[in-house]
Design an enzyme around this catalytic site. Structure first.
Site, short mmCIF file in Angstrom:
data_model
loop_
_atom_site.label_atom_id
_atom_site.label_comp_id
_atom_site.label_asym_id
_atom_site.label_seq_id
_atom_site.Cartn_x
_atom_site.Cartn_y
_atom_site.Cartn_z
N TYR A 1 62.89 -7.77 -0.57
CA TYR A 1 62.44 -6.39 -0.34
C TYR A 1 61.12 -6.38 0.42
CZ TYR A 1 61.23 -1.52 -1.47
OH TYR A 1 60.89 -0.18 -1.41
N SER B 1 56.91 1.00 2.60
CA SER B 1 56.52 0.85 1.19
C SER B 1 55.12 0.26 1.16
CB SER B 1 57.49 -0.12 0.50
OG SER B 1 56.96 -0.55 -0.75
P1 NAD Z 1 67.19 5.80 -4.00
O1 NAD Z 1 68.01 4.68 -4.51
O2 NAD Z 1 67.28 7.11 -4.69
O3 NAD Z 1 67.50 6.08 -2.47
C1 NAD Z 1 67.98 5.14 -1.56
C2 NAD Z 1 69.09 5.79 -0.80
O4 NAD Z 1 69.57 4.91 0.21
C3 NAD Z 1 70.28 6.11 -1.72
O5 NAD Z 1 70.67 7.45 -1.50
C4 NAD Z 1 71.36 5.14 -1.26
O6 NAD Z 1 72.66 5.65 -1.40
C5 NAD Z 1 70.98 4.98 0.21
N1 NAD Z 1 71.56 3.76 0.78
C6 NAD Z 1 71.56 2.51 0.26
N2 NAD Z 1 72.23 1.67 1.07
C7 NAD Z 1 72.64 2.41 2.14
C8 NAD Z 1 73.36 2.14 3.31
N3 NAD Z 1 73.82 0.90 3.56
N4 NAD Z 1 73.60 3.13 4.19
C9 NAD Z 1 73.15 4.39 3.95
N5 NAD Z 1 72.46 4.72 2.85
C10 NAD Z 1 72.21 3.74 1.95
O7 NAD Z 1 65.70 5.27 -3.96
P2 NAD Z 1 64.41 5.88 -3.23
O8 NAD Z 1 63.27 5.45 -4.03
O9 NAD Z 1 64.59 7.31 -2.93
O10 NAD Z 1 64.36 5.03 -1.87
C11 NAD Z 1 64.28 5.62 -0.59
C12 NAD Z 1 63.43 4.76 0.31
O11 NAD Z 1 62.08 4.77 -0.16
C13 NAD Z 1 63.85 3.28 0.36
O12 NAD Z 1 63.73 2.81 1.70
C14 NAD Z 1 62.83 2.62 -0.53
O13 NAD Z 1 62.63 1.27 -0.19
C15 NAD Z 1 61.61 3.46 -0.24
N6 NAD Z 1 60.56 3.37 -1.25
C16 NAD Z 1 60.74 3.88 -2.52
C17 NAD Z 1 59.70 3.78 -3.44
C18 NAD Z 1 59.80 4.36 -4.83
O14 NAD Z 1 58.88 4.15 -5.62
N7 NAD Z 1 60.85 5.06 -5.19
C19 NAD Z 1 58.52 3.15 -3.08
C20 NAD Z 1 58.39 2.64 -1.81
C21 NAD Z 1 59.40 2.75 -0.90
#
Ligand code: NAD
Length: 271
Positions: free
Chosen positions: A169, A156
């Site tokens: 986080y 991130s």
């Molecule tokens: P999201 O909530 O759609 O996806 C996260 C996924 O992780 C979900 O499908 C959830 O079911 C899964 N998950 C959670 N706990 C879990 C576990 N214990 N075992 C297996 N799966 C698990 O959100 P996203 O934004 O798609 O996030 C995906 C990644 O991207 C994350 O690591 C997040 O930190 C990172 N990220 C997202 C953003 C953003 O703006 N959306 C920005 C920076 C980083």
């Protein structure tokens, strides 16, 4: 589906953790389009995972949903065993699963802290270790890739930008940065490539309150010099490139995909 000759991940087996929604779903679909056989891992949403799998199959790709909580060692071991039963091996790991559990620092419970560290950091350790063991055992398969394996950690912008109210986080993503760099240093001699993607603000369920109303989106856009909130496909496209031989000399680095969020936009008018 692209035609076979132009598919950059043809015949490779990819595991995308937490890919029943958001960025992970975008990455899984992008990799399948490039010819990878994909495992769509989920923890709580078999329906979401099946939907992604069906979409991939409908466009001619290969995918399989496997449930596992990435923070639990026994479940991670079983996840990889089931992947090997289906596809024989792994070529690409995308360590994507993650979550937020926000609280003011003084109100943050140990449980809030631990949950986020367990999933966002320990989960990446457990999956990367398992993938690396298989990459080392199997070695390079030149018909598929110049590398013995590729690990992409979903980090991130908060691996470098402090984030008040989200201390657990930001600490987890700061940890991912040095986890990624340290294993990149250690595993390079085995021809294993390890990198991170550092997304900025991407429209997914993790942050919908930050963009779903016009007021919230306007506030968010003040942090994004490029002037738009990202989409999961923005990350999917970069993940494909990072997993492909086009990036064979890219190793141990974080690629920020953030519309310039890491450029300190607050300084744009204050020099
Ligand atoms: P999201 O909530 O759609 O996806 C996260 C996924 O992780 C979900 O499908 C959830 O079911 C899964 N998950 C959670 N706990 C879990 C576990 N214990 N075992 C297996 N799966 C698990 O959100 P996203 O934004 O798609 O996030 C995906 C990644 O991207 C994350 O690591 C997040 O930190 C990172 N990220 C997202 C953003 C953003 O703006 N959306 C920005 C920076 C980083």
């Amino acid at each position: 589906m692209k035609n076979n000759a132009t598919q950059r991940l043809k015949g490779q087996a990819a595991l995308v953790t937490g890919s029943s929604s958001g960025i992970g779903a975008g990455v899984a679909k992008a990799m399948a389009r490039e010819g990878a056989k994909v495992v769509v891992n989920y923890s709580k949403s078999p329906e979401g995972a099946e939907k992604v799998v069906q979409e991939i199959r409908d466009s001619g790709g290969t995918a399989l949903a496997i449930g596992a909580d990435v923070s639990q060692e026994d479940q991670v071991l079983r996840l990889f065993e089931r992947m090997y039963e289906a596809y024989g091996t792994i070529d690409i790991l995308v360590n994507n699963a993650g979550l937020q559990k926000d609280a003011a620092f003084v109100d943050m419970t140990l449980a809030d802290w631990q949950l986020v560290l367990d999933i966002n950091l320990t989960g990446q350790f457990l999956c990367a270790r398992q993938a690396a063991r298989e990459f080392i055992r199997r070695g390079v398969v030149p018909e598929r890739s110049r590398a013995a394996g590729k690990i992409i950690c979903m980090s991130s912008v908060h691996e470098v930008i402090p984030w008040a109210g989200h201390v657990n986080y930001a600490a987890s993503k700061g940890g991912v940065m040095l986890l990624m760099k340290s294993i990149a240093q250690e595993l390079a001699r085995h021809k294993i490539r390890v990198n991170s993607i550092g997304p900025g603000a991407i429209k997914t369920p993790i942050n919908n309150e930050a963009w779903e109303t016009p007021e919230a989106e306007k506030k968010l856009l003040a942090l994004i010099p490029y002037g738009r909130v990202g989409e999961p496909t923005d990350i999917g496209d970069v993940a494909v490139w990072l997993a492909s031989d086009e990036s064979d000399y890219v190793h141990g680095t974080t690629l920020f995909v953030d519309g310039g969020m890491t450029l300190y936009p607050g300084f744009a008018e204050n020099g």
